[in-house]
Design an enzyme around this catalytic site. Structure first.
Site, short mmCIF file in Angstrom:
data_model
loop_
_atom_site.label_atom_id
_atom_site.label_comp_id
_atom_site.label_asym_id
_atom_site.label_seq_id
_atom_site.Cartn_x
_atom_site.Cartn_y
_atom_site.Cartn_z
CB CYS A 364 10.67 -7.41 12.95
SG CYS A 364 12.49 -7.71 13.04
CE1 TYR A 393 1.73 2.65 -9.05
CE2 TYR A 393 1.05 0.48 -10.45
CZ TYR A 393 0.93 1.90 -10.51
OH TYR A 393 0.35 2.74 -11.32
#
Length: 440
Positions: A364, A393
């Site tokens: 969201c 990463y």
């Protein structure tokens, strides 16, 4: 795309990594899914190690754990006979539990906690890279308790600026990392350490940044650092036995980045070793032990992330979005660094890419965009999207934002697959939650 023998489109038009078809991997392990190519990881490590041996001799490499950390990666590094660098108690604990000998580990960090230093020194850490004056007393105390002398390097800031994203430049004069050699900060730290009975000052460490393609920056760093080594020897009578030049070697993420094969990655190492030998000879300094700490260049291109395509939203005349079942929780780098990637529909990898789309995650957040305006075949719900060069990463920086689960990590080699990190379950997610029970 920087494809290779172990990452290719096979004759069935399916993306294959480590001899495994991506469609079968998703069918077996679900999605999102991190996939790591073990053979490629080993190939790069072996190439770095051999290059150091043949071009310099006295040295080794340490894998930078922050790029990707789990017990399996430490197993590989142990088997390949290289060192590791660690930056937290969690990485140290993982290495211990994997059976890695911490004598072959370098401990970094600009704010090492007392508990982390104790864990490291109690378990025989080989080298502590000092990055803060407060560490000196703690290291001395903990080493005395263990009745040992703790080897240390001092992280210096040479003031060499790498042309990369400002968030990952680490050797500017204004940096939270290292002691500047432009003033007396580094020298004062070295003298402080040399005055401690249970500490052995061995040398210097510098790291000028990450994702660097400009090799001139590395050559300049060697020149500046060896000038400082010569100054320490002639003016202060201080011997530097070891130089560690960190990592930061750039990898191919997207169009415009160089495409290196394993041998070409070694050009970084050759530049450093040749420059160090030349500088040592010209400046009359003893040849120090040579170390580097690559991370991204070992695991970055070794990893891909597999997603299933879900909702498709075509805003006529504006943009076409295809949504995936992951997003910024498993790859924060586009939102954090504006990082660019390449992607391919793994189940339709030979088809013409004639559709321009933006790949959106399921969080969201309007900024949860993994790829913007990329060319793909016309996607359909259920297609398998592979985002390349996600080995570094992505898992390390994954989160449970929106209470999404972190994916599994699967290693592949010679057509076989194995789970290195299990996918989270909802039970895992709430395991640490407690009902409130206030105490007086």
């Amino acid at each position: 795309m920087n494809l290779r023998k172990t990452l290719k489109v096979n004759d069935r038009g399916i993306l294959e990594i480590g001899g495994c078809e991506c469609t079968e991997l998703v069918e077996r392990y679900s999605s999102p899914l991190y996939v790591m190519d073990e053979q490629y990881i080993r190939d790069v490590v072996r190439a770095y190690k051999k290059t150091i041996e043949t071009t310099y001799g006295n040295g080794n490499m340490a894998y930078a754990s922050k790029a990707f950390c789990c017990k399996a990666i430490y197993d590989i590094m142990r088997e390949e006979g290289v060192c590791i660098d660690v930056v937290s108690g969690g990485e140290i604990y993982t290495a211990i539990k994997s059976g890695f000998d911490l004598n072959n580990a370098y401990f970094h960090g600009n704010n090492k906690l007392y508990s982390e230093l104790k864990l490291a020194i109690d378990n025989g850490i080989g080298t502590v890279v000092v990055d803060n004056a407060d560490e000196a007393d703690m290291i001395d105390e903990l080493a005395r308790a263990c009745k040992r002398e703790q080897k240390v390097l001092v992280r210096i800031n040479p003031g060499v600026e790498a042309h990369t994203h400002s968030f990952i430049q680490t050797a500017k004069v204004d940096s939270k990392f290292g002691f500047s050699i432009k003033n007396d900060d580094a020298l004062d730290m070295i003298k402080l350490l040399k005055g401690k009975k249970n500490i052995r000052f061995a040398g210097l460490h510098c790291h000028i940044g990450s994702q660097i393609f400009d090799k001139k920056a590395f050559a300049l760093a060697v020149d500046v650092v060896t000038d400082y080594v010569a100054y320490l020897a002639t003016e202060e009578g201080i011997e530097v036995q070891e130089l560690n030049f960190g990592g930061g070697f750039g990898v191919h993420y997207a169009e415009g980045d160089p495409k290196y094969n394993v041998e070409e990655y070694c050009d970084y190492v050759k530049l450093l070793t040749f420059a160090l030998k030349d500088c040592a000879e010209r400046k009359g300094i003893a040849m120090p032990k040579f170390m580097i700490e690559p991370g991204r260049s070992i695991v970055g291109e070794a990893g891909i992330t597999l997603y299933k395509v879900g909702a498709i939203k075509d805003i006529k005349g504006i943009r076409k979005y295809i949504a995936i079942d992951g997003g910024m929780t498993d790859n924060i780098r586009p939102a954090l660094y504006d990082a660019k990637y390449e992607a391919i529909l793994a189940n339709r990898a030979s088809e013409k890419c004639d559709d321009i789309v933006t790949v959106a995650g399921k969080c969201c957040e309007s900024g949860d965009i993994i790829l913007k305006d990329v060319s793909l075949p016309k996607a359909r719900r259920g297609d398998i999207l592979a985002v390349l060069t996600t080995g570094a990463y992505c898992y390390s920086m994954s989160s449970n934002y929106n209470r999404n689960l972190t994916p599994a990590v699967v290693f592949v080699k010679d057509g076989k697959s194995a789970v290195a990190v299990k996918a989270q379950t909802y039970e895992d997610l709430i395991r640490a939650d407690n009902a409130l029970d206030y105490k007086d």
